[in-house]
Design a protein around this motif. Structure first.
Motif, PDB file in Angstrom:
ATOM      1  N   LEU A   1       0.833  -1.199   0.000  1.00 43.71           N
ATOM      2  CA  LEU A   1       0.000   0.000   0.000  1.00 43.71           C
ATOM      3  C   LEU A   1       0.870   1.252   0.000  1.00 43.71           C
ATOM      4  CD1 LEU A   1      -2.936   1.126   0.326  1.00 43.71           C
ATOM      5  CD2 LEU A   1      -2.515   1.095   2.801  1.00 43.71           C
ATOM      6  N   ARG A   2       0.492   2.225  -0.827  1.00 44.77           N
ATOM      7  CA  ARG A   2       1.104   3.558  -0.785  1.00 44.77           C
ATOM      8  C   ARG A   2       0.382   4.377   0.266  1.00 44.77           C
ATOM      9  NH1 ARG A   2       0.028   8.705  -2.506  1.00 44.77           N
ATOM     10  NH2 ARG A   2       1.769   9.964  -3.298  1.00 44.77           N
ATOM     11  N   GLU A   3       1.140   4.954   1.182  1.00 43.62           N
ATOM     12  CA  GLU A   3       0.539   5.719   2.264  1.00 43.62           C
ATOM     13  C   GLU A   3       1.051   7.156   2.271  1.00 43.62           C
ATOM     14  OE1 GLU A   3      -1.926   4.888   4.048  1.00 43.62           O
ATOM     15  OE2 GLU A   3      -1.593   3.124   5.312  1.00 43.62           O
ATOM     16  N   GLU A   4       0.138   8.103   2.408  1.00 45.00           N
ATOM     17  CA  GLU A   4       0.500   9.504   2.601  1.00 45.00           C
ATOM     18  C   GLU A   4       0.354   9.826   4.079  1.00 45.00           C
ATOM     19  OE1 GLU A   4      -1.707  13.472   1.385  1.00 45.00           O
ATOM     20  OE2 GLU A   4      -0.631  12.628  -0.351  1.00 45.00           O
ATOM     21  N   VAL A   5       1.427  10.299   4.687  1.00 45.36           N
ATOM     22  CA  VAL A   5       1.430  10.631   6.108  1.00 45.36           C
ATOM     23  C   VAL A   5       1.057  12.098   6.269  1.00 45.36           C
ATOM     24  CG1 VAL A   5       2.811  10.725   8.219  1.00 45.36           C
ATOM     25  CG2 VAL A   5       3.182   8.883   6.560  1.00 45.36           C
ATOM     26  N   ALA A   6       0.116  12.373   7.162  1.00 46.11           N
ATOM     27  CA  ALA A   6      -0.413  13.725   7.324  1.00 46.11           C
ATOM     28  C   ALA A   6      -0.275  14.206   8.762  1.00 46.11           C
ATOM     29  CB  ALA A   6      -1.884  13.767   6.905  1.00 46.11           C
ATOM     30  N   VAL A   7      -0.362  15.518   8.914  1.00 47.92           N
ATOM     31  CA  VAL A   7      -0.428  16.157  10.221  1.00 47.92           C
ATOM     32  C   VAL A   7      -1.885  16.489  10.507  1.00 47.92           C
ATOM     33  CG1 VAL A   7       0.262  18.155  11.602  1.00 47.92           C
ATOM     34  CG2 VAL A   7       1.887  17.136   9.977  1.00 47.92           C
ATOM     35  N   PHE A   8      -2.420  15.958  11.605  1.00 41.61           N
ATOM     36  CA  PHE A   8      -3.792  16.248  12.018  1.00 41.61           C
ATOM     37  C   PHE A   8      -3.761  17.303  13.118  1.00 41.61           C
ATOM     38  CE2 PHE A   8      -4.281  12.329   9.809  1.00 41.61           C
ATOM     39  CZ  PHE A   8      -5.594  12.297   9.352  1.00 41.61           C
ATOM     40  N   ALA A   9      -4.649  18.286  12.982  1.00 39.83           N
ATOM     41  CA  ALA A   9      -4.680  19.391  13.934  1.00 39.83           C
ATOM     42  C   ALA A   9      -6.118  19.698  14.321  1.00 39.83           C
ATOM     43  CB  ALA A   9      -4.018  20.628  13.330  1.00 39.83           C
ATOM     44  N   ASN A  10      -6.268  20.529  15.354  1.00 41.88           N
ATOM     45  CA  ASN A  10      -7.574  20.958  15.854  1.00 41.88           C
ATOM     46  C   ASN A  10      -7.822  22.384  15.375  1.00 41.88           C
ATOM     47  OD1 ASN A  10      -9.803  21.803  17.413  1.00 41.88           O
ATOM     48  ND2 ASN A  10      -9.201  20.501  19.126  1.00 41.88           N
TER      49      ASN A  10
END
Length: 254
Positions: A104-113
């Motif tokens: 699987l190709r995965e894109e890593v993201a920053v989650f914020a509020n």
């Protein structure tokens, strides 16, 4: 004569690969749709791929579920389990052999509020904030070096803990695969203001990782060949889509 010898070698390799009766696969099922628990067993893309892959190679798969991801990696490094699905890193390659064919190709993201906005365009922007990660997670050498340098990460055992802290404002960001994080917060109470920021922190590939202490490590070519067949047939993408549907259906149930 040469063709006969090659045929014999292929037969011997296949026979040796199927000689063992089982493969021990370690999962920490908190990453929907890749892997999650239905309360009884791991579900999702990862356990499906492992069962199909090694089943077609003549193995029975034994699922091992541990309390955090770091435990899975440690057991694989020590040879107590044969297989995990993981991203590559220089440290992990010392104890694991990774498939050339990705699952699987995965894109890593920053989650914020959104109630506590942060400015993020590149990795160094996160140095001024407090973040959350799961024990054992690694998102590449640059990120690992950043974490070691700034010491601004709180380590926890579950995504529920991480996003709970983010909802309550106890941390400023969570690093998570974009697909997994978005799926996780869809039905998480109080997560209406949790968003994945547009810039990708990194792009990585989830791969089958075999312990170098396992007899399986001598058969990476066969593993890659079977994975390639599954990819070419569209099975990996189909299982991913089915896993997303199954997870959403499960969390919607009363």
């Amino acid at each position: 004569m040469r063709r006969s010898v090659l045929g014999l070698l292929a037969l011997l390799a296949s026979t040796a690969l199927q000689a063992a009766t089982s493969v021990r696969y370690c999962d920490y099922p908190v990453y929907p749709p890749v892997s999650w628990s239905d309360g009884k067993q791991p579900r999702g893309l990862a356990p499906t791929v492992v069962r199909e892959l090694f089943g077609r190679l003549g193995y029975r798969v034994e699922m091992v579920v541990l309390g955090n991801w770091q435990r899975c990696l440690l057991d694989a490094a020590e040879g107590r389990v044969d297989v995990v699905l993981a991203y590559t890193s220089a440290q992990r390659e010392q104890t694991l052999r990774f498939s050339k064919v990705p699952v699987l190709r995965e894109e890593v993201a920053v989650f914020a509020n959104r109630q506590h906005p942060l400015a993020f365009n590149r990795l160094e922007d996160l140095a001024r904030y407090r973040g959350g990660l799961l024990f054992g997670e690694s998102y590449g050498p640059a990120f690992d070096q950043f974490v070691a340098q700034h010491q601004n990460i709180e380590w926890v055992s579950s995504s529920g803990q991480n996003f709970g802290k983010l909802i309550r404002g106890r941390i400023d960001f969570v690093i998570q695969e974009r697909r997994t994080g978005q799926l996780f917060v869809e039905h998480l109470p109080g997560a209406g203001d949790i968003v994945a920021l547009p810039p990708a922190l990194s792009v990585d590939y989830l791969r089958v990782a075999v312990s170098r202490r396992s007899p399986l490590s001598a058969h990476m070519a066969e593993i890659d060949a079977q994975l390639q067949q599954m990819a070419d047939a569209g099975e990996l993408e189909r299982w991913l889509q089915e896993s997303e549907v199954t997870y959403r259906d499960m969390v919607r149930q009363p």
